[in-house]
Motif scaffolding. Structure first.
Motif, PDB file in Angstrom:
ATOM      1  N   ILE A 121      19.753  32.435 -81.739  1.00 35.73           N
ATOM      2  CA  ILE A 121      20.677  32.045 -82.625  1.00 35.73           C
ATOM      3  C   ILE A 121      20.784  30.497 -82.688  1.00 35.73           C
ATOM      4  N   ILE A 122      20.808  29.543 -82.528  1.00 38.90           N
ATOM      5  CA  ILE A 122      20.705  28.128 -82.419  1.00 38.90           C
ATOM      6  C   ILE A 122      19.247  27.499 -82.605  1.00 38.90           C
ATOM      7  N   ASN A 123      18.735  27.818 -82.076  1.00 36.42           N
ATOM      8  CA  ASN A 123      17.313  27.927 -83.072  1.00 36.42           C
ATOM      9  C   ASN A 123      16.662  27.736 -84.173  1.00 36.42           C
ATOM     10  N   ALA A 124      17.580  29.335 -84.879  1.00 35.45           N
ATOM     11  CA  ALA A 124      17.314  29.534 -86.027  1.00 35.45           C
ATOM     12  C   ALA A 124      18.230  28.501 -87.075  1.00 35.45           C
ATOM     13  N   ILE A 125      18.986  28.018 -86.723  1.00 37.25           N
ATOM     14  CA  ILE A 125      19.033  26.594 -87.436  1.00 37.25           C
ATOM     15  C   ILE A 125      18.427  26.213 -87.958  1.00 37.25           C
ATOM     16  N   ARG A 134      25.268  20.303 -88.713  1.00 42.05           N
ATOM     17  CA  ARG A 134      26.892  20.368 -88.483  1.00 42.05           C
ATOM     18  C   ARG A 134      26.936  21.652 -87.796  1.00 42.05           C
ATOM     19  N   ASN A 135      26.130  22.363 -87.947  1.00 40.71           N
ATOM     20  CA  ASN A 135      25.886  23.871 -87.754  1.00 40.71           C
ATOM     21  C   ASN A 135      25.805  24.071 -86.294  1.00 40.71           C
ATOM     22  N   ARG A 136      24.349  23.815 -85.537  1.00 39.14           N
ATOM     23  CA  ARG A 136      24.270  23.032 -84.172  1.00 39.14           C
ATOM     24  C   ARG A 136      25.314  22.508 -83.681  1.00 39.14           C
ATOM     25  N   ALA A 137      25.242  21.345 -83.363  1.00 41.71           N
ATOM     26  CA  ALA A 137      27.441  20.510 -82.669  1.00 41.71           C
ATOM     27  C   ALA A 137      28.068  21.626 -82.587  1.00 41.71           C
ATOM     28  N   ILE A 138      27.996  22.419 -83.864  1.00 42.58           N
ATOM     29  CA  ILE A 138      29.745  23.799 -83.805  1.00 42.58           C
ATOM     30  C   ILE A 138      28.667  24.670 -82.514  1.00 42.58           C
ATOM     31  N   LEU A 139      28.140  25.160 -83.044  1.00 39.79           N
ATOM     32  CA  LEU A 139      27.391  26.331 -82.101  1.00 39.79           C
ATOM     33  C   LEU A 139      27.136  26.548 -80.613  1.00 39.79           C
ATOM     34  N   GLU A 140      26.775  24.882 -80.207  1.00 38.08           N
ATOM     35  CA  GLU A 140      26.489  24.197 -79.028  1.00 38.08           C
ATOM     36  C   GLU A 140      28.373  23.841 -78.266  1.00 38.08           C
ATOM     37  N   THR A 141      28.933  23.298 -79.093  1.00 39.32           N
ATOM     38  CA  THR A 141      30.246  23.393 -78.823  1.00 39.32           C
ATOM     39  C   THR A 141      30.950  24.707 -78.922  1.00 39.32           C
ATOM     40  N   THR A 226      30.766  33.037 -91.388  1.00 45.53           N
ATOM     41  CA  THR A 226      30.082  33.054 -92.315  1.00 45.53           C
ATOM     42  C   THR A 226      28.652  32.361 -91.982  1.00 45.53           C
ATOM     43  N   ILE A 227      28.607  31.431 -91.060  1.00 44.32           N
ATOM     44  CA  ILE A 227      27.713  30.685 -90.344  1.00 44.32           C
ATOM     45  C   ILE A 227      27.052  31.447 -88.903  1.00 44.32           C
ATOM     46  N   ILE A 228      27.598  32.195 -88.445  1.00 45.85           N
ATOM     47  CA  ILE A 228      28.047  33.072 -86.997  1.00 45.85           C
ATOM     48  C   ILE A 228      26.887  34.117 -87.950  1.00 45.85           C
ATOM     49  N   LYS A 229      27.513  34.870 -88.598  1.00 43.81           N
ATOM     50  CA  LYS A 229      27.027  35.637 -89.105  1.00 43.81           C
ATOM     51  C   LYS A 229      25.869  36.033 -90.363  1.00 43.81           C
ATOM     52  N   ILE A 241      29.093  40.034 -84.347  1.00 51.00           N
ATOM     53  CA  ILE A 241      29.115  39.030 -83.028  1.00 51.00           C
ATOM     54  C   ILE A 241      29.994  37.981 -83.714  1.00 51.00           C
ATOM     55  N   SER A 242      31.044  37.259 -82.974  1.00 56.65           N
ATOM     56  CA  SER A 242      31.853  36.324 -83.655  1.00 56.65           C
ATOM     57  C   SER A 242      32.134  34.840 -83.002  1.00 56.65           C
ATOM     58  N   PRO A 243      33.152  34.249 -83.047  1.00 56.88           N
ATOM     59  CA  PRO A 243      33.324  32.850 -83.289  1.00 56.88           C
ATOM     60  C   PRO A 243      33.331  33.170 -81.326  1.00 56.88           C
ATOM     61  N   HIS A 244      33.808  34.106 -81.500  1.00 51.99           N
ATOM     62  CA  HIS A 244      34.874  34.379 -79.819  1.00 51.99           C
ATOM     63  C   HIS A 244      33.560  34.962 -79.104  1.00 51.99           C
ATOM     64  N   THR A 245      32.640  35.726 -79.801  1.00 50.25           N
ATOM     65  CA  THR A 245      31.813  36.279 -79.103  1.00 50.25           C
ATOM     66  C   THR A 245      30.847  34.994 -78.267  1.00 50.25           C
ATOM     67  N   PHE A 246      31.189  34.159 -78.706  1.00 47.92           N
ATOM     68  CA  PHE A 246      30.711  32.835 -77.299  1.00 47.92           C
ATOM     69  C   PHE A 246      31.524  32.226 -76.587  1.00 47.92           C
TER      70      PHE A 246
END
Length: 298
Positions: A121-125, A134-141, A226-229, A241-246
């Motif tokens: 998922i992160i590599n697809a950004i 920004r989106n990579r930093a969001i998902l990594e965090t 939305t970013i994750i979906k 999946i959702s943010p809570h999945t991470f």
């Protein structure tokens, strides 16, 4: 006492006395408003001080046709809490939900992603675009620190204590905790903060908010969803999946790799360890490994 007055007093009680977050208070109010709407739709004039168990039971019967058992159970729990408050304040003598049982539901295990799924998922950004960093930093965090989505969007630059290796997180009920943050995630956040964010127009009230939208304002919870979906669809990930999945994946991977349950509880900000214990049901192979490694009889 009218319904809206009772609801306003109850919300103030949840905020001041219980110290609940605004999101939690809004969810409680939503359940009570469903009952209020039911009364209005059926021209029932009962006040919160005079409503009978029979009327509440009829409302529950109606919602049972529209929602699943888990949602039904949550609504009943919310209403029971509201009427318990009215009993506590001596407005009424008994709770009309006293004899109403919630539907039996199985314990839902959290959805998780594998480490490979998360990396995919992160590599697809698309990092060629500023929003990509920004989106990579969001998902990594989200993943590296196990944050709730509300904690993520409220994270401040002044909450970053990278030299000490921690971030300060404000969780439910405005309770604060310090969560360790690994150097790789620090590096990705700094890349966004120092090379991308500084070039964006930032509104005055959001100077200290870490993650911003294109207009220089705080991101919404919906935007993170939305970013994750969109990324999940991009990599054809056939999981809901959702943010809570991470956050779930963070806890599960720590447990599988031998982390102590108490340490996971502190990092997640769970008030009770029983909430954290749900992760013990995700992968029982970890329990076998612990037994083989640490039991004196082995």
């Amino acid at each position: 006492m009218k319904w809206q007055q009772a609801l306003a007093d109850y919300k103030m009680y949840l905020k001041i006395e219980r110290g609940l977050s605004q999101n939690t208070i809004n969810n409680y109010a939503l359940d009570i408003n469903k009952l209020i709407k039911h009364l209005e739709d059926n021209n029932i004039q009962e006040s919160p001080l005079s409503i009978s168990s029979e009327i509440v039971q009829q409302f529950i019967y109606e919602i049972a046709k529209k929602v699943n058992a888990r949602s039904q159970s949550r609504i009943i729990s919310g209403l029971r809490s509201f009427f318990n408050y009215l009993v506590f304040e001596d407005y009424i003598k008994t709770n009309p939900l006293e004899l109403i049982e919630s539907p039996k539901i199985g314990r839902k295990l959290p959805d998780t992603l594998s480490e490979e799924d998360i990396n995919t998922i992160i590599n697809a950004i698309d990092l060629s675009k500023p929003l990509g960093e920004r989106n990579r930093a969001i998902l990594e965090t989200l993943y590296s620190c196990g944050l709730r989505v509300s904690e993520l969007i409220n994270l401040k630059i002044s909450d970053l204590f990278f030299e000490e290796g921690f971030i300060k997180v404000t969780g439910k009920g405005d309770k604060q905790r310090f969560v360790p943050i690994v150097p790789e995630t620090q590096k990705i956040i700094n890349l966004y903060k120092n090379q991308v964010r500084v070039h964006d127009p930032i509104k005055e009230d959001f100077q200290d908010i870490l993650f911003l939208n294109r207009r220089g304002k705080q991101l919404t919870r919906a935007m993170i969803f939305t970013i994750i979906k969109q990324l999940a669809e991009k990599v054809n990930l056939n999981k809901n999946i959702s943010p809570h999945t991470f956050r779930h994946s963070f806890a599960t991977h720590l447990l599988e790799n031998g982390a102590d349950l108490r340490a996971i509880q502190l990092m997640l900000g769970h008030e009770s360890i029983t909430t954290t214990e749900i992760y013990m049901h995700v992968d029982k192979s970890h329990l076998k490994d612990v037994m083989n490694t640490y039991h004196p009889r082995n």
